[in-house]
Design a protein around this motif. Structure first.
Motif, PDB file in Angstrom:
ATOM      1  N   UNK A  94      21.355   7.825  -6.866  1.00  0.00           N
ATOM      2  CA  UNK A  94      19.950   7.675  -6.523  1.00  0.00           C
ATOM      3  C   UNK A  94      19.624   8.583  -5.339  1.00  0.00           C
ATOM      4  N   UNK A  95      18.363   8.979  -5.263  1.00  0.00           N
ATOM      5  CA  UNK A  95      17.922   9.796  -4.135  1.00  0.00           C
ATOM      6  C   UNK A  95      16.418   9.646  -3.972  1.00  0.00           C
ATOM      7  N   UNK A  96      15.951   9.876  -2.760  1.00  0.00           N
ATOM      8  CA  UNK A  96      14.529   9.739  -2.440  1.00  0.00           C
ATOM      9  C   UNK A  96      13.832  11.060  -2.727  1.00  0.00           C
ATOM     10  N   UNK A  97      12.798  11.010  -3.567  1.00  0.00           N
ATOM     11  CA  UNK A  97      12.054  12.221  -3.906  1.00  0.00           C
ATOM     12  C   UNK A  97      10.812  12.401  -3.038  1.00  0.00           C
ATOM     13  N   UNK A  98      10.288  11.286  -2.466  1.00  0.00           N
ATOM     14  CA  UNK A  98       9.073  11.345  -1.659  1.00  0.00           C
ATOM     15  C   UNK A  98       8.924  10.017  -0.913  1.00  0.00           C
ATOM     16  N   UNK A  99       8.017   9.991   0.040  1.00  0.00           N
ATOM     17  CA  UNK A  99       7.640   8.752   0.719  1.00  0.00           C
ATOM     18  C   UNK A  99       6.178   8.457   0.407  1.00  0.00           C
ATOM     19  N   UNK A 100       5.850   7.186   0.421  1.00  0.00           N
ATOM     20  CA  UNK A 100       4.482   6.778   0.116  1.00  0.00           C
ATOM     21  C   UNK A 100       4.091   5.606   0.990  1.00  0.00           C
ATOM     22  N   UNK A 101       2.856   5.599   1.436  1.00  0.00           N
ATOM     23  CA  UNK A 101       2.340   4.439   2.142  1.00  0.00           C
ATOM     24  C   UNK A 101       1.765   3.440   1.166  1.00  0.00           C
ATOM     25  N   UNK A 102       1.719   2.193   1.578  1.00  0.00           N
ATOM     26  CA  UNK A 102       1.031   1.168   0.786  1.00  0.00           C
ATOM     27  C   UNK A 102      -0.264   0.845   1.527  1.00  0.00           C
ATOM     28  N   UNK A 103      -1.369   1.115   0.881  1.00  0.00           N
ATOM     29  CA  UNK A 103      -2.672   0.863   1.487  1.00  0.00           C
ATOM     30  C   UNK A 103      -3.143  -0.539   1.148  1.00  0.00           C
ATOM     31  N   UNK A 104      -3.694  -1.222   2.137  1.00  0.00           N
ATOM     32  CA  UNK A 104      -4.372  -2.499   1.909  1.00  0.00           C
ATOM     33  C   UNK A 104      -5.850  -2.154   1.753  1.00  0.00           C
TER      34      UNK A 104
END
Length: 271
Positions: A92-102
């Protein structure tokens, strides 16, 4: 007779050349949060070569199982994946980061909530917008389904879990409305002035409003600095020795070109 033989040879040649042009199929499945971005990456990749990238949004849990069982060449998850979920034959590897918006409806006057207020809304302890300075209106809390990577990450970050007989379970109220994808939550929140939901930051558009959390805007820059804390990784999973066509697509995603596509679509590149 000769014409029939010639026609048969021509048809066979056309079939073989079409197969060569079509190339191989790379199967990708999993998180619905990652799916939209993966479809864009697939489209840009397919412009450069002949392989076809088949992307299916089935949820993070299903993507993890698909990678482990080999039913998809590449699995997608929008939450961290424990090593024991995959087994020794899967990387496994991280391809990107993402925020979670409320996010809330555009007509909602509330612009900022604390983490504790968001948590209390989802446990049901706060159930009217007037309790957080808004209108006297019952809150419609909207959540993702159990097994969703977005929900799992949101619960972990916001402390929305509890222990029952040493088993970790959700603390999200059973009264919360359950939706099966970012698109469904966006539609519901955009059309209900009392609704609040959480979605991938990269999915936010003008149809709804992302709240500040603890006075901090949900932006790429604030996630990179760590000031906005509701963020999670986009994880890809594949066999330790994937098929060549799958490895080539993975290499593209992690290349500077692929990472630029990720950045151009509002997500956070990792290289």
């Amino acid at each position: 007779m000769n014409n029939k033989i010639f026609s048969s040879i021509s048809a066979l040649s056309l079939l073989l050349s079409s197969a060569a042009i079509a190339g191989n199929t790379v199967t990708v499945s999993g998180s619905t949060s990652v799916t939209g971005l993966m479809e864009v990456l697939a489209e840009t990749y397919q412009l450069q070569q002949n392989d076809y990238i088949e992307v299916q949004g089935t949820g993070s849990g299903a993507g993890i199982r698909a990678a482990k069982e080999g039913t998809s060449m590449i699995g997608m998850s929008s939450r961290p994946v424990a090593t024991d979920e995959l087994g020794k034959d899967v990387q496994q590897f991280v391809m990107a980061l993402d925020g979670i918006a409320v996010a809330v409806n555009n007509q909602n006057p509330i612009k900022n909530l604390s983490i504790e207020q968001v948590k209390a809304i989802y446990t049901g302890d706060i159930n009217n917008w007037s309790q957080v300075g808004g209108d006297d209106q019952a809150i419609v809390a909207v959540t993702r389904e159990v097994g969703s990577g977005t929900r799992g990450a949101f619960e972990d970050i916001m402390g929305l879990t509890r222990k029952i007989n040493d088993i970790t379970v959700t603390a999200i109220s059973a009264r919360a409305q359950v939706q099966s994808g970012n698109g469904s939550i966006k539609t519901l929140v955009a059309n209900n002035s009392a609704a609040i939901g959480f979605i991938s930051l990269g999915s936010v558009d003008e149809s709804l409003a992302a709240l500040q959390i603890e006075g901090v805007d949900a932006t790429k820059a604030n996630i990179q600095t760590g000031d906005y804390g509701i963020a999670r990784p986009f994880v890809l999973m594949a066999a330790n020795s994937p098929e060549p066509e799958a490895q080539q697509f993975i290499d593209y995603i992690m290349s500077s070109e692929g990472q630029q596509v990720i950045a151009d679509h509002g997500y956070i590149e990792v290289k």
